[in-house]
Design a protein around this motif. Structure first.
Motif, PDB file in Angstrom:
ATOM      1  N   LEU A  90      -2.163   1.394  -0.728  1.00 12.49           N
ATOM      2  CA  LEU A  90      -1.446   0.297  -0.101  1.00 12.49           C
ATOM      3  C   LEU A  90      -0.236  -0.019  -0.961  1.00 12.49           C
ATOM      4  O   LEU A  90      -0.340  -0.119  -2.186  1.00 12.49           O
ATOM      5  CB  LEU A  90      -2.323  -0.956   0.023  1.00 12.49           C
ATOM      6  CG  LEU A  90      -3.587  -0.850   0.885  1.00 12.49           C
ATOM      7  CD1 LEU A  90      -4.353  -2.172   0.850  1.00 12.49           C
ATOM      8  CD2 LEU A  90      -3.252  -0.476   2.314  1.00 12.49           C
ATOM      9  N   GLY A  91       0.919  -0.192  -0.337  1.00 12.84           N
ATOM     10  CA  GLY A  91       2.133  -0.616  -1.042  1.00 12.84           C
ATOM     11  C   GLY A  91       2.970   0.507  -1.568  1.00 12.84           C
ATOM     12  O   GLY A  91       4.192   0.442  -1.538  1.00 12.84           O
ATOM     13  N   LYS A  92       2.335   1.574  -2.057  1.00 11.22           N
ATOM     14  CA  LYS A  92       3.074   2.680  -2.647  1.00 11.22           C
ATOM     15  C   LYS A  92       2.118   3.847  -2.827  1.00 11.22           C
ATOM     16  O   LYS A  92       0.922   3.665  -3.013  1.00 11.22           O
ATOM     17  CB  LYS A  92       3.667   2.266  -3.996  1.00 11.22           C
ATOM     18  CG  LYS A  92       4.748   3.188  -4.530  1.00 11.22           C
ATOM     19  CD  LYS A  92       5.412   2.582  -5.766  1.00 11.22           C
ATOM     20  CE  LYS A  92       6.562   3.474  -6.237  1.00 11.22           C
ATOM     21  NZ  LYS A  92       7.228   2.891  -7.445  1.00 11.22           N
ATOM     22  N   PRO A 150      13.303   0.825   4.225  1.00 12.28           N
ATOM     23  CA  PRO A 150      12.034   1.488   4.550  1.00 12.28           C
ATOM     24  C   PRO A 150      10.970   1.244   3.470  1.00 12.28           C
ATOM     25  O   PRO A 150      11.293   0.914   2.333  1.00 12.28           O
ATOM     26  CB  PRO A 150      12.408   2.966   4.626  1.00 12.28           C
ATOM     27  CG  PRO A 150      13.538   3.103   3.649  1.00 12.28           C
ATOM     28  CD  PRO A 150      14.322   1.831   3.759  1.00 12.28           C
ATOM     29  N   CYS A 151       9.711   1.455   3.867  1.00  9.63           N
ATOM     30  CA  CYS A 151       8.612   1.299   2.925  1.00  9.63           C
ATOM     31  C   CYS A 151       7.371   1.963   3.505  1.00  9.63           C
ATOM     32  O   CYS A 151       7.265   2.192   4.701  1.00  9.63           O
ATOM     33  CB  CYS A 151       8.341  -0.173   2.629  1.00  9.63           C
ATOM     34  SG  CYS A 151       7.903  -1.135   4.078  1.00  9.63           S
ATOM     35  N   VAL A 152       6.415   2.263   2.621  1.00  8.30           N
ATOM     36  CA  VAL A 152       5.126   2.826   3.014  1.00  8.30           C
ATOM     37  C   VAL A 152       4.105   1.697   3.003  1.00  8.30           C
ATOM     38  O   VAL A 152       3.895   1.053   1.968  1.00  8.30           O
ATOM     39  CB  VAL A 152       4.692   3.953   2.060  1.00  8.30           C
ATOM     40  CG1 VAL A 152       3.304   4.470   2.455  1.00  8.30           C
ATOM     41  CG2 VAL A 152       5.696   5.096   2.081  1.00  8.30           C
ATOM     42  N   TYR A 166       8.026  10.455   0.563  1.00  4.60           N
ATOM     43  CA  TYR A 166       8.457  10.343  -0.840  1.00  4.60           C
ATOM     44  C   TYR A 166       9.735   9.507  -0.940  1.00  4.60           C
ATOM     45  O   TYR A 166       9.912   8.686  -1.843  1.00  4.60           O
ATOM     46  CB  TYR A 166       8.682  11.744  -1.395  1.00  4.60           C
ATOM     47  CG  TYR A 166       9.086  11.754  -2.852  1.00  4.60           C
ATOM     48  CD1 TYR A 166       8.114  11.617  -3.854  1.00  4.60           C
ATOM     49  CD2 TYR A 166      10.416  11.895  -3.224  1.00  4.60           C
ATOM     50  CE1 TYR A 166       8.482  11.618  -5.189  1.00  4.60           C
ATOM     51  CE2 TYR A 166      10.787  11.900  -4.552  1.00  4.60           C
ATOM     52  CZ  TYR A 166       9.821  11.767  -5.544  1.00  4.60           C
ATOM     53  OH  TYR A 166      10.184  11.752  -6.855  1.00  4.60           O
ATOM     54  N   LYS A 167      10.645   9.679   0.021  1.00  2.08           N
ATOM     55  CA  LYS A 167      11.922   8.946   0.020  1.00  2.08           C
ATOM     56  C   LYS A 167      11.689   7.458   0.302  1.00  2.08           C
ATOM     57  O   LYS A 167      12.311   6.598  -0.314  1.00  2.08           O
ATOM     58  CB  LYS A 167      12.838   9.560   1.071  1.00  2.08           C
ATOM     59  CG  LYS A 167      14.225   8.932   1.142  1.00  2.08           C
ATOM     60  CD  LYS A 167      15.143   9.773   2.022  1.00  2.08           C
ATOM     61  CE  LYS A 167      14.546   9.971   3.401  1.00  2.08           C
ATOM     62  NZ  LYS A 167      15.429  10.761   4.287  1.00  2.08           N
ATOM     63  N   TYR A 168      10.765   7.159   1.220  1.00  2.00           N
ATOM     64  CA  TYR A 168      10.499   5.763   1.555  1.00  2.00           C
ATOM     65  C   TYR A 168       9.641   5.081   0.496  1.00  2.00           C
ATOM     66  O   TYR A 168       9.488   3.860   0.510  1.00  2.00           O
ATOM     67  CB  TYR A 168       9.758   5.675   2.891  1.00  2.00           C
ATOM     68  CG  TYR A 168      10.506   6.236   4.080  1.00  2.00           C
ATOM     69  CD1 TYR A 168      11.893   6.468   4.030  1.00  2.00           C
ATOM     70  CD2 TYR A 168       9.834   6.557   5.258  1.00  2.00           C
ATOM     71  CE1 TYR A 168      12.563   6.995   5.117  1.00  2.00           C
ATOM     72  CE2 TYR A 168      10.506   7.087   6.345  1.00  2.00           C
ATOM     73  CZ  TYR A 168      11.875   7.304   6.265  1.00  2.00           C
ATOM     74  OH  TYR A 168      12.538   7.830   7.339  1.00  2.00           O
ATOM     75  N   ASN A 169       9.086   5.835  -0.414  1.00  2.00           N
ATOM     76  CA  ASN A 169       8.100   5.319  -1.364  1.00  2.00           C
ATOM     77  C   ASN A 169       8.739   4.501  -2.473  1.00  2.00           C
ATOM     78  O   ASN A 169       8.038   3.812  -3.220  1.00  2.00           O
ATOM     79  CB  ASN A 169       7.323   6.496  -1.961  1.00  2.00           C
ATOM     80  CG  ASN A 169       6.013   6.068  -2.557  1.00  2.00           C
ATOM     81  OD1 ASN A 169       5.357   5.167  -2.047  1.00  2.00           O
ATOM     82  ND2 ASN A 169       5.640   6.706  -3.651  1.00  2.00           N
ATOM     83  N   THR A 170      10.046   4.571  -2.647  1.00  4.57           N
ATOM     84  CA  THR A 170      10.743   3.869  -3.731  1.00  4.57           C
ATOM     85  C   THR A 170      11.663   2.813  -3.134  1.00  4.57           C
ATOM     86  O   THR A 170      12.410   3.101  -2.203  1.00  4.57           O
ATOM     87  CB  THR A 170      11.560   4.874  -4.569  1.00  4.57           C
ATOM     88  OG1 THR A 170      10.690   5.907  -5.025  1.00  4.57           O
ATOM     89  CG2 THR A 170      12.211   4.178  -5.748  1.00  4.57           C
ATOM     90  N   PRO A 171      11.623   1.574  -3.601  1.00  8.16           N
ATOM     91  CA  PRO A 171      10.864   1.072  -4.763  1.00  8.16           C
ATOM     92  C   PRO A 171       9.430   0.654  -4.412  1.00  8.16           C
ATOM     93  O   PRO A 171       8.665   0.299  -5.293  1.00  8.16           O
ATOM     94  CB  PRO A 171      11.661  -0.143  -5.192  1.00  8.16           C
ATOM     95  CG  PRO A 171      12.248  -0.663  -3.913  1.00  8.16           C
ATOM     96  CD  PRO A 171      12.539   0.539  -3.067  1.00  8.16           C
TER      97      PRO A 171
END
Length: 1291
Positions: A1120-1122, A1048-1050, A1134-1139
């Motif tokens: 964008l990206g994080k 996952p990612c933001v 918050y969970k998808y935000n790392t890395p």
């Protein structure tokens, strides 16, 4: 692994109810076409006529394509008193009419009128183009001529009145009428009853309203509906003097600084007892008021958007609340149907007794028709009715309406040669002349009233007896005029209204020359009501050229064809425009009395002085006063403002900015018209400082900025240019402290100054200067802003050379329906040629040179047949000298002038078509089938502005929202408001994000304090200190492309100073997810409307309850990206935000913001971007590989039936190639591609010292002192000066 590239479009919009709506039969919204034959199945009893030749010619045989009887209807006499009438049995919506002559005969009608009615009385003629329409008929007996109505009509009865017929035969007619069924609930209001619609919650607070209804009435005054609130809000729709008036107030304050009352008037002659439709659409302060298909758009006064009403809205009058406002207005008397209030069918609720009408008066559900019968007079009409002869009391009364100031109303001779009585309307007054012929001639004159030719109904009562006479107008007994002159009265046998027969003896003639044109009704003679139906049937009196049971009055001033606030006055047959005080002239106040520019004044021999100019000619901007400086080689136009030079700026608090407002002697639109047409513009700006920093260079956020055109902020200073946050000394490298790019940024305690010219004319003029660094002890500043100065008129010298007969320019269709002006200069050595042409289906407009260059012709056709105006020159015009052509066409007349030759004028017909309807492109220099123009044309202007040229033809090539900008010899695409780049805004701006890298875009303005951030946003183009303090978003539009292999990612996140947020992310299963929080609690997709499209997948939309919050409050930053944000963040995000996101992002745009582009390109918003990590531009977004749509035949995942085999892992698909084989083949392809890329790299490295050297460095860089100066020397935007020589397009 295959990496797919995805393209996402996300649009969150708040639905606006300004679309065309189908409101309970107000308009035909049925899916089937309303085009059924309505006559063919009717029985003979449904037909009537004025007369029939014999029983074989009765009207029942007048059916299209039928041969019964004698093959159609023919009257006993062929004259203008004949008519054919059809009763459909119920009301129908009529869309077309078709006619034939009588079968196999010489009898057909060549022109006719159509009347319609609900009751078979009170007929209304069909109107088109503002006239009583005459339909073209047939040219033989058997061909069918059909006419589709410009607008449908609703009626039960239709009457056809022949106007002309075949000269070798007589009237013969077969007809068909096309349409469909119509039904509506009707409510009759008696002038006392009021129908309230009570709100469920006692209070109604609305942002949007849609109210629609139809009405008909014979009264000129009356409240149609009314609603009010205790806070002072109200909405009232009423009739005043037979015009529709909408009064609306969304809120005012007691101090009077906010005045919300708004009143709009539309329509005229609405007391004709015919149906009129109304639709009121409101969204906030924006109102659409539609009356009988004519829409008027306006904005209400004040600053409030919501309408707060209490308890109820009442239809038919004011509420009986005892308030003073309810006593001064009359209630509505007449009929209404299809009343709809915000989706509530009021007529249906009333009929089902769900609403309780007031106790006063009666409410019924059938329309009560008036008993009065109108009669229509034209210029050759008269109506003769008998009286009671030899009475000693003469008494007449009647109502009349007219536009003419003069006309004969009544003439009657006394018995025994005692004289006569004549009643006239004379200069808008009613005059009575009593001629007494006893011992000697004597005349008694009395008059009363004024302005009675206003089109309204006015009552005349006149009574005379021995030695006494009294005249009363409109029942006003207090102003009645009396006389006690010697008089003997004995009534005669006949009373003539509106005129008299030509065979009357000369001694009996009226002294008044003008016959009456208008309408009368309620005619009483000797206290007896005249039975006009008996007159019509020949049972009583006589008449000539009158129409009984119809009033065909037209208001030629509604809509007002007098432009630029010209005053319209009218007679029965025409109107006149008074242009005094408008600064415009001509038949319709269309032409400006001033020149277009200072350049034009110079070529008239004028010297330097103040002049009025009108930069858009006949356009809407109006004239402005400027100073024309003609002492130099180039003509300068100067526009001044009210800010003093060296204006001192006082200190401010840390959370407050100082704003200097510049008020110009012209509007921003007028100045924009000057700068747009100018070759070069400049404006001096200076900042004198003592401990007051300016742009906070080299890397800080600016403390001071200026606001230019379109309320855009600019962070460069005089002597510099857009995108360069420097002052003139920074460009020239001579600042007091070389570490800074502005003298003031060094923060000295001594006075310093930064000044220079602003010359990027697309940003001018300066409207505000905002100063921020004045909150420290000892800080002082002074600001100077000079006037706007422009030179060169591109419209005046805008030229094209046509060097072959096949050369031409083409533009979009010329829009000049009711008013058109064309002007240009030409020079040629050819003997003829077409200057320009634009075509429609049958309409056209053309200007050409002909007859060995001795004639200029202006020809056009608006549907009444071709018209040509010719100006003949005594000398040939092909002398290779400039000649000016000016042509104009409006509803009053057409004109043509060449140089100083006499103006040729052609009057327009009083009836017929008035709209010029064109569909093709406008061609300049050529026409179909004719020789093109050879020579030069310049300064071509059509309806005010000059021809924009290339953008009209090539503007569509500016893609992705790019704006086409007209250039002198071409065009360019402005991509600044898009996420794209390149000459046509099609180049993706993208970047590759490494793991842990992120980009933040701050919505607030640079240099603002934390206290201001909550109420500021760059989404508002104006300075937030001046706009609303808490701007929220009702609409979010987001589009971007991405590719990634990790999830996952933001992908995208917008934070706010409230709990609101918006996020786009890829969840652990690889699916795209949109998350919103609008309000205090987290909700997924809590929005009023959402539209989502991903790649080729079908668009998806979500609609949720209206109770959901629909505003995104106080946006703070975009990521964008994080997400790197303080405060509480949703746990999943918050969970998808790392890395963090790894991959490519491209074409990112949120509303009007392109954050990636702002980071990778120097723009005015680049200072809002912060980047963590190294952001490297990449073309990874170019030509993305997206999954193409697959047909059912080739899609292995498509199931045609329940028994279809579903492929799974390892099962053969299609031609037997399994999944493992596909993976092996993919790996081999990747290895081969890697080897090839390595070889290319080695070859480039080995030959890196060979070949030619290419640079994109600006020309002239070797002589410039810095890179910035080189850019400014090379960029044409900064060097807009041109020489005085004329420039041309070579075609």
């Amino acid at each position: 692994m295959v990496i797919y590239y995805h393209y996402l479009i996300l649009s969150v919009v708040e639905v606006l109810i300004f679309t065309c709506q189908c409101v309970l039969n107000l308009f035909s919204c049925v899916s089937e076409k309303c085009d059924e034959p309505l006559i063919s199945a009717l029985p003979h009893s449904s037909f009537r006529s004025s007369s029939s030749m014999t029983s074989s010619y009765v009207p029942g045989y007048a059916k299209l394509n039928k041969r019964g009887g004698a093959g159609g209807w023919s009257p006993s006499d062929s004259d203008h008193y004949q008519w054919l009438q059809v009763d459909f049995g119920s009301r129908k919506q009529i869309s077309a009419i078709a006619t034939q002559g009588r079968y196999s005969s010489s009898d057909w009608v060549t022109q006719y009128r159509m009347l319609y009615s609900d009751t078979g009385r009170n007929w209304k003629p069909y109107h088109q183009d503002g006239n009583i329409w005459a339909f073209p008929g047939n040219t033989n007996s058997d061909s069918v001529v059909r006419h589709d109505l410009q607008h449908p009509v609703i009626a039960r009865y239709v009457r056809i009145v022949p106007l002309d017929w075949n000269g070798e035969g007589q009237i013969g007619l077969r007809i068909e009428v096309y349409g469909c069924s119509y039904w509506a609930d009707v409510i009759n209001f008696d002038g006392h009853v009021v129908l309230p619609y009570r709100f469920r919650n006692k209070k109604m607070k609305t942002l949007k309203d849609v109210i629609s209804l139809k009405f008909k009435t014979s009264e000129s005054e009356g409240v149609i509906f009314h609603g009010e609130g205790q806070q002072g809000d109200y909405i009232t729709l009423e009739l005043k003097k037979a015009k529709l008036v909408l009064n609306l107030n969304l809120g005012s304050n007691q101090l009077g600084s906010i005045f919300g009352h708004t009143s709009v008037t539309t329509g005229s002659l609405l007391d004709d007892h015919h149906w009129h439709s109304i639709i009121i659409e409101r969204h906030g302060r924006n109102i659409n008021l539609t009356l009988d298909r004519h829409m008027q758009h306006f904005r209400t006064n004040g600053e409030f958007d919501y309408l707060d009403l209490d308890y109820e809205i009442t239809f038919g009058g004011m509420p009986f609340s005892g308030k003073p406002s309810s006593n001064s207005r009359k209630n509505f008397k007449g009929c209404m149907e299809t009343i709809n209030y915000n989706g509530n069918n009021i007529t249906d609720l009333a009929k089902r007794k769900k609403l309780e009408p007031s106790n006063v008066g009666n409410l019924s559900f059938s329309c009560v028709e008036p008993h009065t019968v109108p009669v229509f007079f034209n210029a050759t009409s008269y109506l003769e009715v008998p009286g009671r002869p030899s009475q000693d009391l003469f008494s007449v009364s009647f109502l009349f309406r007219t536009w003419n100031p003069n006309g004969l109303l009544l003439l009657s001779n006394f018995a025994d040669d005692l004289g006569n009585v004549e009643i006239d309307i004379n200069e808008g007054k009613v005059s009575v002349h009593i001629n007494v012929t006893q011992v000697k001639k004597n005349r008694i004159d009395i008059s009363s009233g004024s302005g009675l030719n206003d089109g309204q109904w006015h009552e005349v009562r006149f009574l005379t007896k021995e030695n006494f006479a009294v005249l009363t107008i409109d029942g006003d007994e207090a102003s009645a005029v009396r006389t006690n002159s010697p008089l003997q009265v004995k009534t005669g046998e006949k009373y003539y209204f509106g005129g008299f027969p030509v065979q009357m003896n000369e001694s009996d003639h009226s002294l008044f020359e003008h016959s009456f044109q208008g309408c009368m009704k309620s005619i009483h003679v000797d206290d007896q009501l005249v039975d006009l139906h008996a007159v019509e049937q020949g049972e009583l009196g006589s008449f000539a050229n009158v129409t009984i049971d119809m009033c065909a009055i037209i208001d030629r001033c509604v809509p007002n064809h007098c432009e630029h606030d010209g005053k319209c006055t009218q007679t029965w047959e025409s109107f006149k425009c008074t242009c005094d005080g408008t600064n415009y002239s001509g038949a319709t106040c269309h032409n400006s009395i001033y020149e277009l520019s200072c350049e034009a004044y110079k070529h008239l021999g004028k010297t330097s002085n103040y002049y009025w100019i009108d930069p858009d000619g006949s356009g809407t901007l109006g004239p402005l006063k400027v100073y024309c400086n003609m002492t130099e080689d180039k003509v300068w136009t100067t526009v001044y403002h009210d800010l003093q030079m060296q204006a001192a700026v006082g200190g401010n608090s840390p959370d407050k900015l100082s704003v200097l407002q510049l008020n110009y002697s012209a509007t921003m639109d007028q100045i924009s018209a000057i700068t747009s047409s100018a070759e070069y513009c400049e404006q001096f700006i200076s900042y004198s400082c003592k401990m007051s920093r300016l742009l906070n260079t080299p890397e800080g956020n600016p403390y001071t900025w200026w606001v230019g055109k379109a309320n855009e902020k600019h962070y460069y200073w005089g002597g510099s240019g857009p995108g360069i946050q420097k002052c003139a000394c920074g460009i020239e490298r001579n600042c007091t402290d070389p570490k800074y790019y502005c003298n003031c940024d060094a923060d000295y305690k001594q006075w310093r100054k930064d000044s220079g010219m602003l010359s990027y004319k697309e940003h001018l003029p300066v409207s505000q200067v905002v100063i921020g660094d004045l909150d420290r002890p000892g800080s002082e500043a002074k600001v100077s802003v000079g006037p706007v100065r422009c030179q060169g008129d591109r419209n005046y010298w805008n030229a094209a050379s046509f060097i072959t007969s096949s050369s031409y320019l083409h533009f979009s269709t010329f829009q000049g329906e009711t008013s058109a002006d064309i002007s240009f200069y030409f020079k040629t050595s050819a003997s003829d040629g077409v200057f320009l042409e634009n075509l429609g289906n049958t309409d056209f407009i053309k200007l050409e040179l002909k007859c060995n260059a001795t004639e200029v012709s202006f020809s056009f056709d608006v549907g009444n047949g071709p018209v040509e105006i010719v100006v003949r020159s005594p000398n040939p015009l092909n002398d290779d000298q400039w000649h000016r052509v000016s042509a104009e066409r409006n509803v009053k007349q057409a004109s043509l002038q060449v140089d100083q030759l006499p103006l040729e004028v052609r009057k327009a017909p009083t009836e017929g078509h008035t709209r010029l309807e064109l569909y093709s492109q406008l061609y300049v220099g050529a026409a179909g089938g004719q020789r093109g123009f050879l020579g030069c044309i310049r300064s071509l202007r059509m309806n005010g502005p000059g021809c924009s040229g290339h953008c009209t033809s090539y503007g569509m090539y500016c893609a992705n929202g790019g704006k086409c900008v007209e250039k002198y010899n071409g065009y360019s695409c402005d991509c600044s408001k898009t996420a794209y780049d390149g000459p046509f805004c099609i180049k993706d701006v993208g970047a590759f994000f490494e793991e842990g890298m992120w980009l933040r875009y701050n919505f607030h303005s640079p240099g603002t304090s934390v206290k201001d951030l909550v109420s500021r946003t760059l989404l508002s183009s104006a300075d937030p200190e001046i706009t609303a303090p808490d701007l929220s978003l009702n609409k979010e539009e987001l589009s971007f492309s991405f590719s990634t292999t990790k999830f996952p990612c933001v992908l995208f996140y917008v934070s706010s100073y409230t709990p609101d947020f918006m996020a786009v992310l890829v969840n652990p299963t690889g699916n795209l997810q949109i998350r919103y929080n609008l309000g205090d609690q987290f909700k997924i997709l809590i929005i009023s409307f959402l539209f989502l499209q991903l790649d080729h997948y079908p668009p998806t939309s979500y609609s949720l309850p209206a109770t959901s919050d629909t505003q995104f409050n106080s946006p703070k930053a975009l990521f964008l990206g994080k997400v790197i944000e303080i405060g509480k963040i949703d746990q999943d995000i918050y969970k998808y935000n790392t890395p963090g996101f790894t991959g490519c992002l491209s074409r990112v745009q949120f509303n009007q913001i392109a954050p990636l582009k702002a980071a990778l390109r120097p723009t005015n918003t680049s200072s809002h971007v912060h980047i963590q990590g190294e952001l490297v531009e990449s073309n990874c977004g170019a030509s993305p590989l997206t999954i193409p749509p697959m047909s059912a035949a080739t899609d292995p995942w498509h199931l045609d039936s329940a028994s279809a085999d579903f492929p799974y892992n390892g099962q053969a698909i299609g031609d037997g190639v399994n999944r493992n084989s596909a993976i092996i083949g993919g790996v081999i392809a990747v290895v081969i591609f890697t080897i090839l890329c390595t070889l290319v790299f080695l070859i480039r490295y080995m030959f890196r010292h060979k070949g030619t050297y290419h640079t994109n460095e600006a020309k002239g860089a070797e002589s410039a002192e810095s890179a910035d100066a080189a850019i400014m020397n090379n960029d044409p935007n900064f060097t807009e000066t041109i020489d005085e020589s004329k420039k041309e397009w070579l075609i």
